[in-house]
Design a protein around this motif. Sequence first.
Motif, short mmCIF file in Angstrom:
data_model
loop_
_atom_site.label_atom_id
_atom_site.label_comp_id
_atom_site.label_asym_id
_atom_site.label_seq_id
_atom_site.Cartn_x
_atom_site.Cartn_y
_atom_site.Cartn_z
N CYS A 30 0.84 -1.21 0.00
CA CYS A 30 0.00 0.00 0.00
C CYS A 30 0.87 1.26 0.00
N GLU A 40 -8.34 10.02 -9.35
CA GLU A 40 -7.87 8.64 -9.47
C GLU A 40 -6.60 8.58 -10.33
N ARG A 87 1.76 1.89 -13.72
CA ARG A 87 0.93 2.86 -13.01
C ARG A 87 0.72 4.13 -13.83
N MET A 98 1.68 6.88 -7.17
CA MET A 98 2.22 5.56 -6.87
C MET A 98 3.41 5.24 -7.78
N GLN A 153 -3.64 9.55 -8.28
CA GLN A 153 -3.23 8.48 -7.37
C GLN A 153 -2.30 7.51 -8.06
N GLN A 154 -2.61 7.18 -9.32
CA GLN A 154 -1.75 6.27 -10.08
C GLN A 154 -0.39 6.89 -10.35
N LYS A 165 -10.55 1.96 0.99
CA LYS A 165 -10.51 1.78 -0.46
C LYS A 165 -9.54 2.78 -1.08
N THR A 166 -9.11 2.52 -2.29
CA THR A 166 -8.21 3.44 -2.99
C THR A 166 -8.85 4.82 -3.09
N GLY A 167 -8.08 5.83 -2.74
CA GLY A 167 -8.57 7.20 -2.80
C GLY A 167 -9.33 7.64 -1.56
N GLY A 215 -3.17 4.07 -3.15
CA GLY A 215 -3.43 2.88 -3.95
C GLY A 215 -2.62 1.72 -3.39
N ASP A 265 -0.80 -2.42 -4.52
CA ASP A 265 -0.50 -3.51 -5.45
C ASP A 265 -0.72 -4.83 -4.73
#
Length: 372
Positions: free
Chosen positions: A72, A199, A184, A206, A202-203, A119-121, A159, A161
């Motif tokens: 994370c 979103e 990513r 990461m 966020q990628q 959750k993501t975000g 985010g 993996d």
Amino acid sequence: MEVAQQQQSEPIGQEDENEIVTENAAFVHSDPPQVGDGPPKVDTEVEILHEKVTKQIIKEGHGQKPSKYSTCFLHYRAWTESTQHKFDDTWHEQRPVEMIIGKEKKEMMGLAIGVSNMKTGERALLHVGWELGYGKEGSFSFPNVPPMADIIYEVELIGFDETKEGKTRGDMTVEERIGAADRRKMDGNALFKEEKLEEAMQQYEMAVAYLGDDFMFQLFGKFRDMALAVKNPCHLNMAACLIKLKRYEEAIGQCSIVLGEDENNVKALFRRGKARAELGQTDAAREDFLKARKYAPEDKAIARELRLIAQHEKAVYQKQKEIYKGIFGPPPEPKPKAKNFVIRIWQCLIVIWQWLRSIFYRLFKRESHKSD
């Protein structure tokens, strides 16, 4: 630097697979994380995750929750609950934290329980009891954390993996880390095209986390070029998202990171110029645009921005000229109506004087006849 040179030669208005173009795109709004001395005030429902851990959602996330051994990436701020003293802030350091669920440090157990239920975000407020924090002794690294201190976290899960073996970045080869970052970045580009800006960022964040400063410092030659070919576009794409979100100061920061590596990067200069122009930093924006034009003299987008700055400055000058011309210019001419009014008064006075003069003349003449 073959890849970087190729990017430099492309027009600003042309989109490629690495870098997102923001010109003529619609704007959306989003609030950055709350900044202040104490924890944010949250009135959402309290969710009990553990006997010593509760959670309140600040911003909803999306997708699935991380499972055991997921890698994370998160940002957080931390306060001691009793004193409300903030002792850690990864947002301020601009460096996300990597955490593998199930392999976290002992003092991070409470935080890990919270993250595994996000959750993501998602952004949340966590209350963690001292038993799952820094324990009876407190923290040696953070002297302001006393013994048996309950902790409050404001945390955002950027985010994660899913990796069965829980492989950390430090255990990856150079190629694996660059490859993970590139995947990513591509995911972020796809999200950007769908207008999912938060979103997408966020990628990108990461991806940048895989290519941290400690990692980049060790790279030379072709591996460093490969890493920069992923890292710099991620910063530029984050700047593109931030400009659309009207978070101009943050966009300037992302562009400046790229310019620290490549001071002549046209897209970084252009996007920083746009952000500065939006903040009213006209001189600094013009300087960025002029430098960008030096390396891309035919680019229409740069010429348009310079033209807009010139038009803006001309409009400001004309407005100031109107305001101050009454102060520094010649005195105003008297109005015609006032001038005509004065003339009429003088004409009336002359008529009255002539009438009085004729009366005195007649009286004088009559007295003369009497005396004769």
